[in-house]
Design a protein around this motif. Structure first.
Motif, PDB file in Angstrom:
ATOM      1  N   GLU A  94      -0.673  -8.521  -5.922  1.00 56.54           N
ATOM      2  CA  GLU A  94      -1.711  -7.799  -6.663  1.00 56.54           C
ATOM      3  C   GLU A  94      -1.341  -7.668  -8.134  1.00 56.54           C
ATOM      4  O   GLU A  94      -2.190  -7.825  -9.018  1.00 56.54           O
ATOM      5  CB  GLU A  94      -1.933  -6.417  -6.049  1.00 56.54           C
ATOM      6  N   MET A  95      -0.068  -7.396  -8.414  1.00 56.68           N
ATOM      7  CA  MET A  95       0.395  -7.271  -9.793  1.00 56.68           C
ATOM      8  C   MET A  95       0.261  -8.585 -10.545  1.00 56.68           C
ATOM      9  O   MET A  95      -0.157  -8.623 -11.701  1.00 56.68           O
ATOM     10  CB  MET A  95       1.845  -6.802  -9.824  1.00 56.68           C
ATOM     11  N   ARG A  96       0.595  -9.689  -9.884  1.00 64.36           N
ATOM     12  CA  ARG A  96       0.487 -11.005 -10.523  1.00 64.36           C
ATOM     13  C   ARG A  96      -0.956 -11.327 -10.853  1.00 64.36           C
ATOM     14  O   ARG A  96      -1.278 -11.811 -11.943  1.00 64.36           O
ATOM     15  CB  ARG A  96       1.084 -12.080  -9.603  1.00 64.36           C
ATOM     16  N   GLU A  97      -1.849 -11.059  -9.886  1.00 65.12           N
ATOM     17  CA  GLU A  97      -3.265 -11.363 -10.100  1.00 65.12           C
ATOM     18  C   GLU A  97      -3.850 -10.512 -11.215  1.00 65.12           C
ATOM     19  O   GLU A  97      -4.624 -10.989 -12.043  1.00 65.12           O
ATOM     20  CB  GLU A  97      -4.035 -11.151  -8.798  1.00 65.12           C
ATOM     21  N   ARG A  98      -3.457  -9.221 -11.236  1.00 62.43           N
ATOM     22  CA  ARG A  98      -3.941  -8.319 -12.281  1.00 62.43           C
ATOM     23  C   ARG A  98      -3.412  -8.743 -13.646  1.00 62.43           C
ATOM     24  O   ARG A  98      -4.132  -8.729 -14.629  1.00 62.43           O
ATOM     25  CB  ARG A  98      -3.516  -6.886 -11.966  1.00 62.43           C
ATOM     26  N   ARG A  99      -2.146  -9.125 -13.690  1.00 65.84           N
ATOM     27  CA  ARG A  99      -1.541  -9.521 -14.955  1.00 65.84           C
ATOM     28  C   ARG A  99      -2.185 -10.784 -15.508  1.00 65.84           C
ATOM     29  O   ARG A  99      -2.393 -10.929 -16.705  1.00 65.84           O
ATOM     30  CB  ARG A  99      -0.041  -9.745 -14.756  1.00 65.84           C
ATOM     31  N   ASN A 100      -2.509 -11.724 -14.621  1.00 66.79           N
ATOM     32  CA  ASN A 100      -3.111 -12.978 -15.068  1.00 66.79           C
ATOM     33  C   ASN A 100      -4.556 -12.803 -15.516  1.00 66.79           C
ATOM     34  O   ASN A 100      -5.079 -13.601 -16.288  1.00 66.79           O
ATOM     35  CB  ASN A 100      -3.050 -14.014 -13.943  1.00 66.79           C
ATOM     36  N   SER A 101      -5.233 -11.762 -15.012  1.00 68.62           N
ATOM     37  CA  SER A 101      -6.633 -11.551 -15.362  1.00 68.62           C
ATOM     38  C   SER A 101      -6.811 -10.703 -16.614  1.00 68.62           C
ATOM     39  O   SER A 101      -7.889 -10.647 -17.192  1.00 68.62           O
ATOM     40  CB  SER A 101      -7.373 -10.896 -14.191  1.00 68.62           C
ATOM     41  N   GLU A 102      -5.752 -10.010 -17.024  1.00 67.78           N
ATOM     42  CA  GLU A 102      -5.837  -9.143 -18.199  1.00 67.78           C
ATOM     43  C   GLU A 102      -5.259  -9.834 -19.422  1.00 67.78           C
ATOM     44  O   GLU A 102      -4.308 -10.585 -19.339  1.00 67.78           O
ATOM     45  CB  GLU A 102      -5.068  -7.834 -17.946  1.00 67.78           C
ATOM     46  N   ARG A 103      -5.828  -9.537 -20.569  1.00 72.58           N
ATOM     47  CA  ARG A 103      -5.290 -10.043 -21.817  1.00 72.58           C
ATOM     48  C   ARG A 103      -4.374  -8.983 -22.405  1.00 72.58           C
ATOM     49  O   ARG A 103      -4.740  -7.833 -22.543  1.00 72.58           O
ATOM     50  CB  ARG A 103      -6.419 -10.354 -22.812  1.00 72.58           C
ATOM     51  N   ARG A 104      -3.154  -9.402 -22.764  1.00 73.01           N
ATOM     52  CA  ARG A 104      -2.176  -8.456 -23.269  1.00 73.01           C
ATOM     53  C   ARG A 104      -1.824  -8.778 -24.714  1.00 73.01           C
ATOM     54  O   ARG A 104      -1.732  -9.933 -25.104  1.00 73.01           O
ATOM     55  CB  ARG A 104      -0.911  -8.482 -22.415  1.00 73.01           C
ATOM     56  N   ASP A 105      -1.630  -7.729 -25.492  1.00 74.09           N
ATOM     57  CA  ASP A 105      -1.158  -7.880 -26.864  1.00 74.09           C
ATOM     58  C   ASP A 105       0.349  -7.680 -26.878  1.00 74.09           C
ATOM     59  O   ASP A 105       0.872  -6.819 -26.187  1.00 74.09           O
ATOM     60  CB  ASP A 105      -1.814  -6.846 -27.787  1.00 74.09           C
ATOM     61  N   GLY A 106       1.054  -8.442 -27.704  1.00 78.88           N
ATOM     62  CA  GLY A 106       2.503  -8.339 -27.777  1.00 78.88           C
ATOM     63  C   GLY A 106       3.149  -9.122 -26.652  1.00 78.88           C
ATOM     64  O   GLY A 106       2.515  -9.943 -25.995  1.00 78.88           O
ATOM     65  N   HIS A 107       4.430  -8.873 -26.420  1.00 78.77           N
ATOM     66  CA  HIS A 107       5.196  -9.624 -25.427  1.00 78.77           C
ATOM     67  C   HIS A 107       5.404  -8.797 -24.165  1.00 78.77           C
ATOM     68  O   HIS A 107       5.573  -7.589 -24.233  1.00 78.77           O
ATOM     69  CB  HIS A 107       6.562  -9.998 -25.989  1.00 78.77           C
ATOM     70  N   GLU A 108       5.392  -9.483 -23.050  1.00 77.72           N
ATOM     71  CA  GLU A 108       5.722  -8.822 -21.796  1.00 77.72           C
ATOM     72  C   GLU A 108       6.734  -9.657 -21.047  1.00 77.72           C
ATOM     73  O   GLU A 108       6.606 -10.880 -20.963  1.00 77.72           O
ATOM     74  CB  GLU A 108       4.479  -8.652 -20.923  1.00 77.72           C
ATOM     75  N   VAL A 109       7.710  -8.995 -20.520  1.00 74.33           N
ATOM     76  CA  VAL A 109       8.696  -9.660 -19.677  1.00 74.33           C
ATOM     77  C   VAL A 109       8.745  -8.923 -18.360  1.00 74.33           C
ATOM     78  O   VAL A 109       8.901  -7.707 -18.329  1.00 74.33           O
ATOM     79  CB  VAL A 109      10.101  -9.648 -20.323  1.00 74.33           C
ATOM     80  N   GLN A 110       8.588  -9.662 -17.285  1.00 75.78           N
ATOM     81  CA  GLN A 110       8.692  -9.046 -15.972  1.00 75.78           C
ATOM     82  C   GLN A 110       9.786  -9.754 -15.191  1.00 75.78           C
ATOM     83  O   GLN A 110       9.841 -10.967 -15.119  1.00 75.78           O
ATOM     84  CB  GLN A 110       7.391  -9.148 -15.179  1.00 75.78           C
ATOM     85  N   ILE A 111      10.665  -8.945 -14.615  1.00 77.89           N
ATOM     86  CA  ILE A 111      11.754  -9.472 -13.827  1.00 77.89           C
ATOM     87  C   ILE A 111      11.737  -8.785 -12.485  1.00 77.89           C
ATOM     88  O   ILE A 111      11.670  -7.577 -12.411  1.00 77.89           O
ATOM     89  CB  ILE A 111      13.113  -9.245 -14.508  1.00 77.89           C
ATOM     90  N   ARG A 112      11.813  -9.582 -11.451  1.00 77.58           N
ATOM     91  CA  ARG A 112      11.845  -9.024 -10.102  1.00 77.58           C
ATOM     92  C   ARG A 112      13.196  -9.345  -9.477  1.00 77.58           C
ATOM     93  O   ARG A 112      13.621 -10.475  -9.468  1.00 77.58           O
ATOM     94  CB  ARG A 112      10.720  -9.621  -9.254  1.00 77.58           C
TER      95      ARG A 112
END
Length: 281
Positions: free
Chosen positions: A260-278
């Motif tokens: 769900e997090m991946r799908e939400r992240r791919n559908s939203e436009r983000r400003d700046g940088h994001e790094v996600q580590i699992r």
């Protein structure tokens, strides 16, 4: 064979002085460190920002834990600490799917209860302790005032654990249906029969003595302090609050949440940088 004989002698000698003590208990403090080496696109992250990110992530993984134990059970939990500062303009998201807020292990009944707060919901994971196939090695060393013996085991885990995304342009988790490539890792533990308790940090247990150090190739957890039979009585109470699930049920819930997090992240436009580590186990 000599190693086994030495361990048995240590165990019996120390057990003789402690098994009759009904209040035998202790607290061990552990420090954890993890190797961090992540390659990012230099066109989107300059060298200075990359260096700051690496330092920040190293701090994220430098944690302190307390293991309270007696002859039958133990409680393992992280000490509270202030979060390290984040580099400006950087949104940092870390999801740990293998960590625990409070890990209770009942050594007598060979079961555990893991109270875990994930995404604002408290889970109570209850299951049997898995038997670890340890190999007792011939090496020994001292950790503090304790003589420790080496033990090793192997485990399968995904070769690439988790993913990284920068502005949504790179997502190593994109193909979530693809079966991850597995690798075999060697886990090295150092245990002391001078403290005849078959437990240790995290999910590690099953050796003829308290585990004082463990390394899985990427993370090292080492004991920095031990107090045996402190003046104040130690409370080792099994957690009661949370939704009760088995380990396999919890793993399924986490996989669904991550998708769900991946799908939400791919559908939203983000400003700046994001790094996600699992980080998983």
């Amino acid at each position: 064979m000599n190693t086994i004989i030495k361990v048995i002698m240590f165990f019996l000698a120390f057990s003789f002085t402690t098994t009759n003590a009904q209040d035998f208990q202790g607290v061990a403090t552990y420090k954890s460190k993890r190797k961090v080496d992540i390659k990012l696109d230099s066109t989107q992250v300059n060298s200075e920002m990359h260096q700051r990110m690496m330092e920040m992530m190293k701090k994220q993984f430098e944690k302190t834990y307390n293991l309270s134990f007696n002859k039958e059970a133990s409680i393992y939990k992280e000490e509270e600490s202030l979060a390290p500062p984040r580099p400006s303009g950087m949104q940092f998201v870390m999801v740990n799917t293998s960590g625990s807020d409070i890990l209770y292990k009942n050594l007598k009944e060979q079961r555990f209860t893991n109270q875990n707060d994930v995404f604002g919901k408290i889970f109570l994971i209850k299951d049997e302790l898995k038997t670890i196939d340890w190999k007792l090695e011939s090496e020994s060393k001292n950790i503090g005032n304790y003589t420790c013996f080496k033990a090793t085991t192997t485990r399968e885990r995904p070769k690439v654990v988790g993913g990284i995304s920068i502005n949504g342009d790179k997502d190593l988790d994109a193909d979530s249906n693809k079966t991850p490539e597995m690798e075999t890792i060697t886990i090295t533990a150092w245990y002391t029969p001078q403290i005849p308790i078959t437990t240790g940090p995290g999910n590690y247990h099953g050796l003829p003595g308290l585990i004082l150090e463990v390394n899985d190739g990427s993370e090292t957890v080492i004991c920095s302090k031990i107090v045996i039979n402190p003046e104040d009585q130690i409370s080792i109470d099994e957690p009661k609050k949370g939704k009760v699930v088995t380990q396999s049920e919890f793993d399924e819930i986490m996989e669904k949440k991550m998708k769900e997090m991946r799908e939400r992240r791919n559908s939203e436009r983000r400003d700046g940088h994001e790094v996600q580590i699992r980080i998983g186990g």
